[in-house]
Design an enzyme around this catalytic site. Structure first.
Site, PDB file in Angstrom:
ATOM      1  N   GLU A 172      -1.397  -0.650  -2.021  1.00  0.00           N
ATOM      2  CA  GLU A 172      -0.755  -0.557  -0.706  1.00  0.00           C
ATOM      3  C   GLU A 172      -1.081   0.786  -0.049  1.00  0.00           C
ATOM      4  OE1 GLU A 172       3.907  -0.821   0.879  1.00  0.00           O
ATOM      5  OE2 GLU A 172       3.443  -0.575  -1.245  1.00  0.00           O
ATOM      6  N   LYS A 220       2.946  -6.381   5.956  1.00  0.00           N
ATOM      7  CA  LYS A 220       4.028  -6.437   4.975  1.00  0.00           C
ATOM      8  C   LYS A 220       5.226  -7.106   5.616  1.00  0.00           C
ATOM      9  CE  LYS A 220       6.375  -3.408   1.617  1.00  0.00           C
ATOM     10  NZ  LYS A 220       6.392  -2.036   1.075  1.00  0.00           N
ATOM     11  N   CYS A 228       3.858  -5.358  -1.968  1.00  0.00           N
ATOM     12  CA  CYS A 228       4.936  -4.664  -2.686  1.00  0.00           C
ATOM     13  C   CYS A 228       6.305  -5.337  -2.593  1.00  0.00           C
ATOM     14  CB  CYS A 228       5.005  -3.218  -2.210  1.00  0.00           C
ATOM     15  SG  CYS A 228       5.879  -2.144  -3.387  1.00  0.00           S
TER      16      CYS A 228
END
Length: 684
Positions: A53, A122, A178
């Site tokens: 990330e 994300k 994540c």
């Protein structure tokens, strides 16, 4: 033509979870390190690589994320990555902060063959404890059907993207970032229901005590629920340690199995590499009908996603397989796991028999004891079941039934075991009755000729069963069967006799390779005394034989494995044919990978040294041919098999359970695929 000796020929695809060394807020340095791993991936013929990330900018840079100079440098680095990877084999995903419509997104950028294919934001931004991503980023959970301009091109942007290879290396993958994995319903769940087979997670994930195991739990469970591969990459060396630390934890999981993992706290760039078995995942999704039911219930269809195409052709050259293959699929190599499996298997057998005795209001069992592995394990189960029910072991009526080829060694072991366990032990010599039957049949043996044909063998086997069933009638008991899963698979059991027929068979779902360890488990458990344990070890050391034909002039006994093949190979074949439905050429490839090197891989504890041998491809093909021929033509025996508890997730052959098949099917197409798909030797 793709080589037989490459995993890509057998439905595997090679992927990597990458952890490059980075420098804080230095996109040029970070792109350089990314390219180094990409070139390594090209050399190793890795098809898909995932990076951490925000790996192009670094993750822990706080308000520098809002600096125009940095964001421009990131965009330039992405353009450079696309250009300089144009001739490289892998598709790859890197993390970067990207601007769109006055907002900044924590994004994953998918690149292949010189092109940026798409960008995934994300979905969920953590803003608790040490995280405050909403200070810098906009959430992406609701972004669909949008485009973004990168490297001068408009590309798809949103959480509604699936990436699909249309080449000979065909697979579909999805990307999340994540925190997306830590929420109650990760985006990858819906993506898997829509067809994604490989799920990628770009993470930073600082390390705290115990967090690595949390990651393993989440990745493994998500891969199992989604029947998918899950590759996870986290930030490593070079990230800012102002207030946090990073362990560079990357891992690859497949349907709950951890295939590969990076060393933690690496000093430099590293990656975990594994070959994902897409064939296994596709078979599992096809079999588990609830997977599709869930998709239907949630109204998930491929149309919910935009499909972004790419083209990957499988490498044709021979490559080493990058994943562990258990030599004994019914017997895990890990000692702790094996001990747990033996405990569970033994107690499943005991519980099954105890319940059958309660249900039939029966207090006695009748069992034939040969001094071999199967009857030994069945007798141990009978003893434990009687103990569990509070009944005396003398209610176990155990008989040794010597025939024309019974050796003094096995007969002695049978008697020693029966006495040591405190059961009611008896002996019935079946030879007089067998001679009479053979005489009635007009068989040459009755006239003194050494005619050791199938009739000669089956008269003995049949008489043993006749005696046991009539003894059960006489004593108001039930016959406990002894035949195991391997024998049922190979048809190595006479129709209607004790290794196929009984009132209840405790061994019916236990492979031969596992039965040996169950006996060792009891011997080492402390439930038997030292003398009994020594008897069990003596039985374990005895060569497997049906003892139906006398020794030849040289003293050679009738060897089971010489006729039907090594149980180590045949249990391997049975597992992959029935559990996953693999084609014979793939089974042969996996067997060759597992067995070609005597020293490679791991062995379950206490495997006899005689089992520590290698098998060449020609041998593997030969015995697989034998297995296929016997397996299909023996279905009629399995259709009529008695009750017995399922033991292993590897499956059973019960017609009421895991394996339902017609008795009329032949092995023709499987044998043809074996001959066409497998060379006769490694050099072919």
């Amino acid at each position: 033509m793709i080589s037989f000796f490459t995993p890509y020929r057998h439905d595997f695809v090679r992927i990597a979870a990458c952890v490059p060394r980075i420098e804080v807020a230095d996109p040029t340095f970070n792109a350089d390190r990314t390219l180094e791993l990409l070139r390594q991936g090209h050399q190793e013929r890795i098809a898909l690589m995932v990076f951490p990330e925000l790996g192009i900018s670094a993750y822990a840079i706080d308000d520098l994320l809002h600096q125009d100079a940095l964001l421009k440098a990131v965009e330039h680095a992405l353009s450079r990555l696309a250009e300089e990877s144009a001739d490289l084999f892998p598709a790859f995903v890197v993390g970067a902060p990207l601007r769109l419509d006055g907002r900044l997104y924590n994004a994953a950028v998918v690149i292949h063959a010189g092109r940026i294919l798409g960008v995934v934001p994300k979905a969920y931004l953590p803003n608790y404890r040490e995280f405050y991503e909403r200070r810098h980023f906009a959430p992406g959970a609701s972004i669909r059907e949008q485009m973004i301009t990168l490297a001068g091109l408009q590309v798809p942007f949103g959480v509604d993207l699936l990436f699909r290879s249309a080449g000979s290396c065909a697979f579909t993958f999805h990307v999340e970032i994540c925190e997306d994995m830590w929420v109650p319903q990760p985006p990858s769940t819906t993506a898997a229901l829509a067809g994604a087979e490989i799920l990628l997670n770009l993470s930073a994930s600082n390390i705290t005590i115990g967090k690595a195991e949390d990651r393993r739990l989440l990745c493994g469970s998500q891969s199992m629920r989604c029947i998918a591969a899950y590759a996870y990459s986290a930030a490593g060396p070079g990230e800012s340690t102002t207030d946090l630390a990073w362990d560079g934890h990357g891992g690859i999981f497949e349907d709950g199995l951890r295939l590969a993992e990076t060393g933690r706290f690496p000093p430099d760039s590293t990656m975990a590499v594994a070959d994902i078995d897409l064939g296994r995942l596709r078979q599992e999704r096809m079999r588990r009908v609830t997977f599709r039911d869930c998709a239907d219930e949630l109204k998930v269809v491929p149309g919910n996603f935009r499909i972004v195409p790419l083209h990957l052709d499988a490498p044709e050259e021979a490559l080493a397989l990058r994943r562990p293959i258990e030599r004994f699929p019914y017997v895990p190599a890990d000692p702790a796991k094996l001990a747990e499996n033996c405990y569970e298997a033994y107690n499943i057998q005991v519980q099954g028999l105890a319940k059958r005795l309660q249900a039939t209001r029966t207090e006695k069992v009748v069992i034939g004891v040969s001094g071999g592995l199967d009857s030994t394990q069945a007798l141990l189960v009978c003893c434990r079941a009687m103990d569990k029910l509070g009944l005396p072991r003398t209610n176990i009526l155990a008989y040794t039934l010597p025939g024309f080829a019974t050796s003094e060694g096995t007969k002695g072991n049978a008697w020693a075991l029966m006495r040591a366990l405190g059961v009611t032990a008896s002996e019935i010599d079946i030879r007089p009755a067998a001679r009479q039957v053979l005489k009635d049949l007009g068989h040459p043996f009755a006239e003194g000729e050494p005619a050791y044909d199938v009739t000669f063998e089956n008269v003995q086997a049949g008489l043993r069963t006749d005696y046991l069933f009539r003894l059960a009638n006489h004593h108001r008991g039930i016959v406990v069967g002894t035949g195991d899963l391997s024998e049922l698979g190979l048809g190595w059991c006479t129709y209607g006799v004790g290794d196929q027929m009984s009132h209840y068979n405790v061994n019916a779902s236990v492979a031969k390779t596992l039965i040996q360890h169950l006996i060792r488990f009891v011997a080492a458990s402390g439930d038997v005394d030292e003398d009994t344990a020594n008897i069990l070890y003596a039985i374990l050391a005895t060569e497997i034989s049906p003892e139906l034909v006398p020794q030849d002039a040289s003293g050679q006994i009738q060897s089971t494995e010489a006729m039907i093949g090594p149980y180590a190979l045949q249990d391997f074949n049975l597992y992959y044919l029935t559990r996953y439905g693999f084609r014979p050429s793939k089974i042969a490839y996996l067997s060759w990978q597992a067995w070609r090197d005597k020293e490679a891989g791991t062995w379950p504890p206490n495997i006899p040294e005689t089992s520590h041998r290698a098998y060449e491809l020609g041998e593997i093909k030969k015995w697989l041919r034998v297995f296929l021929s016997r397996f299909f033509t023996s279905q009629f025996k399995r259709t009529a098999m008695p009750n017995g508890p399922k033991i292993s997730s590897g499956g059973s052959l019960s017609p009421r359970g895991d394996w339902r098949a017609p008795s009329d099917a032949g092995p023709g197409i499987w044998l043809a695929e074996l001959e066409d798909g497998v060379p006769d030797a490694e050099s072919s």
